[in-house]
Design an enzyme around this catalytic site. Structure first.
Site, PDB file in Angstrom:
ATOM      1  N   GLN A  12      53.614  11.634  15.694  1.00 43.47           N
ATOM      2  CA  GLN A  12      55.022  11.506  15.342  1.00 43.47           C
ATOM      3  C   GLN A  12      55.791  12.764  15.737  1.00 43.47           C
ATOM      4  O   GLN A  12      55.283  13.878  15.619  1.00 43.47           O
ATOM      5  CB  GLN A  12      55.168  11.279  13.833  1.00 43.47           C
ATOM      6  CG  GLN A  12      54.769   9.883  13.404  1.00 43.47           C
ATOM      7  CD  GLN A  12      54.986   9.656  11.914  1.00 43.47           C
ATOM      8  OE1 GLN A  12      54.036   9.623  11.141  1.00 43.47           O
ATOM      9  NE2 GLN A  12      56.219   9.496  11.514  1.00 43.47           N
ATOM     10  N   SER A  93      47.335  14.456  14.836  1.00 46.74           N
ATOM     11  CA  SER A  93      47.708  13.633  13.676  1.00 46.74           C
ATOM     12  C   SER A  93      47.549  12.152  14.031  1.00 46.74           C
ATOM     13  O   SER A  93      46.458  11.694  14.335  1.00 46.74           O
ATOM     14  CB  SER A  93      49.132  13.977  13.230  1.00 46.74           C
ATOM     15  OG  SER A  93      49.450  13.353  12.004  1.00 46.74           O
ATOM     16  N   LEU A  94      48.646  11.390  13.996  1.00 48.78           N
ATOM     17  CA  LEU A  94      48.585   9.969  14.341  1.00 48.78           C
ATOM     18  C   LEU A  94      47.963   9.752  15.714  1.00 48.78           C
ATOM     19  O   LEU A  94      47.284   8.739  15.951  1.00 48.78           O
ATOM     20  CB  LEU A  94      50.016   9.402  14.295  1.00 48.78           C
ATOM     21  CG  LEU A  94      50.293   7.927  14.553  1.00 48.78           C
ATOM     22  CD1 LEU A  94      50.367   7.592  16.023  1.00 48.78           C
ATOM     23  CD2 LEU A  94      49.271   7.021  13.869  1.00 48.78           C
ATOM     24  N   ARG A 118      48.538   2.664   7.236  1.00 49.64           N
ATOM     25  CA  ARG A 118      48.557   4.110   7.000  1.00 49.64           C
ATOM     26  C   ARG A 118      49.985   4.601   6.759  1.00 49.64           C
ATOM     27  O   ARG A 118      50.242   5.363   5.819  1.00 49.64           O
ATOM     28  CB  ARG A 118      47.944   4.813   8.212  1.00 49.64           C
ATOM     29  CG  ARG A 118      47.938   6.343   8.187  1.00 49.64           C
ATOM     30  CD  ARG A 118      47.347   6.841   9.506  1.00 49.64           C
ATOM     31  NE  ARG A 118      47.150   8.275   9.563  1.00 49.64           N
ATOM     32  CZ  ARG A 118      48.050   9.131  10.031  1.00 49.64           C
ATOM     33  NH1 ARG A 118      49.231   8.686  10.440  1.00 49.64           N
ATOM     34  NH2 ARG A 118      47.787  10.431  10.074  1.00 49.64           N
ATOM     35  N   HIS A 202      49.589  15.390   5.516  1.00 54.66           N
ATOM     36  CA  HIS A 202      48.416  16.275   5.578  1.00 54.66           C
ATOM     37  C   HIS A 202      48.299  17.275   4.432  1.00 54.66           C
ATOM     38  O   HIS A 202      47.588  18.271   4.564  1.00 54.66           O
ATOM     39  CB  HIS A 202      48.369  17.000   6.933  1.00 54.66           C
ATOM     40  CG  HIS A 202      48.405  16.078   8.104  1.00 54.66           C
ATOM     41  ND1 HIS A 202      47.391  15.177   8.360  1.00 54.66           N
ATOM     42  CD2 HIS A 202      49.359  15.879   9.056  1.00 54.66           C
ATOM     43  CE1 HIS A 202      47.711  14.481   9.446  1.00 54.66           C
ATOM     44  NE2 HIS A 202      48.890  14.881   9.876  1.00 54.66           N
ATOM     45  N   GLN A 251      41.791  13.204   7.141  1.00 56.92           N
ATOM     46  CA  GLN A 251      42.936  13.653   7.930  1.00 56.92           C
ATOM     47  C   GLN A 251      44.256  13.513   7.177  1.00 56.92           C
ATOM     48  O   GLN A 251      45.161  14.332   7.340  1.00 56.92           O
ATOM     49  CB  GLN A 251      42.997  12.850   9.236  1.00 56.92           C
ATOM     50  CG  GLN A 251      44.074  13.301  10.200  1.00 56.92           C
ATOM     51  CD  GLN A 251      44.643  12.153  11.004  1.00 56.92           C
ATOM     52  OE1 GLN A 251      45.158  11.188  10.446  1.00 56.92           O
ATOM     53  NE2 GLN A 251      44.548  12.255  12.316  1.00 56.92           N
TER      54      GLN A 251
END
Length: 314
Positions: A12, A93-94, A118, A202, A251
């Protein structure tokens, strides 16, 4: 010229209206990948990405499937044009989900379903406005962590993205993040920049979302990847499907160790990187981590052809 290259996928923050439109003119895989996503999601993801007529692209629940699709689409385009196989993969991340799809650990429809859930779990874990994130620039990791410890008081704030030397993102309760920003500046940070996000990713506030994701991952078909994928939480590869599931759960509420990830790629002999997805966010970060490592972002036909000239057949 590189002999062993890694592929990285953004998360993102790299999305933009109209992304990949020019590349789609010469790569049919782009539109095809987004059409597959529409079949799973129940709406025209390509139309959202290209027009954003409802102003929803930056909503977490839309952004995450869009960025997954973008990363997978660019990788498919690369391979269809004769691009060589990668030695290692990772995603920020994503973006880790894009890496796992392209490495064969997750099939694409399963990954779409996972990231859609998610995103929803993350948004529901912390009501909008109660969480925040900020980028701290020009302060070392220890200084940022100290600022968080001092600023937390009775709330939550922690360092969550170790993006590059001197660039660390913090996340937590809005008030605690604001306090930590002020303390970081007192400690010598050059800038403390609030980020326009609705979810404090996170950090420990995401633990309820992580528990829900764990339940969903139990039912998901996960395989050992055919290309090693370095996970965000520890910059290591999985040895089993269970390891991959655990890494994806952890994560959500633990930091993204991007500096460690890139340095581990280098330690494993990677001397060139390719960023698959819109924009050049990771390219900018990685030039601050290791300037000697060449990197090729792919987001349009010109950048694709440049990468093919340098990396194809390696």
């Amino acid at each position: 010229m590189t002999n062993r290259f890694g592929v990285i996928f953004p998360g993102q923050g790299s999305q933009s209206v109209g992304m990949l439109a020019e590349l789609a003119l010469s790569c049919s895989e782009i539109r095809e990948t987004f059409t597959e996503a529409a079949d799973v999601l129940g709406y025209d993801l390509w139309d959202v990405v290209q027009t954003d007529s409802a102003g929803t692209l930056n909503m977490t629940t839309i952004t995450q499937p869009a960025m997954l699709a973008a990363g997978v689409a660019v990788w498919r385009c690369w391979r269809a044009r004769g691009g060589a196989q990668a030695a290692l993969m990772a995603g920020h991340s994503l973006g880790e989900y894009s890496a796992l799809v392209c490495a064969g650990a997750l099939d694409y429809p399963t990954a779409l379903s996972l990231v859609e859930a998610r995103a929803r779990y993350m948004q529901e874990a912390v009501p909008e406005g109660q969480g925040a994130m900020a980028a701290i620039l020009g302060l070392d990791d220890e200084g940022v962590q100290a600022a968080c410890a001092e600023g937390a008081e009775d709330g939550v704030v922690s360092a969550v993205n170790f993006n590059a030397p001197g660039q660390v993102v913090i996340a937590g309760d809005s008030a605690a993040v604001e306090r930590a920003q002020a303390i970081a500046l007192e400690k010598g940070a050059k800038k403390a920049i609030p980020l326009p996000v609705s979810v404090p990713s996170h950090c420990s506030l995401m633990e309820p979302a992580a528990r829900r994701l764990k339940d969903k991952l139990k039912a998901a078909n996960v395989a050992v990847p055919t290309i090693p994928v370095l996970h965000n939480v520890d910059a290591r590869t999985s040895q089993s499907a269970g390891d991959t599931r655990n890494a994806l759960v952890e994560q959500l509420s633990k930091p993204v160790r991007w500096v460690d990830t890139i340095r581990e790629m280098q330690a494993q002999g990677v001397d060139g990187l390719m960023e698959c997805g819109p924009g050049r966010v990771l390219t900018g970060l990685n030039r601050r981590i290791e300037r000697r490592m060449r990197i090729f972002p792919i987001f349009d036909s010109t950048s694709l052809n440049k990468a093919l000239a340098e990396l194809a057949g390696k």
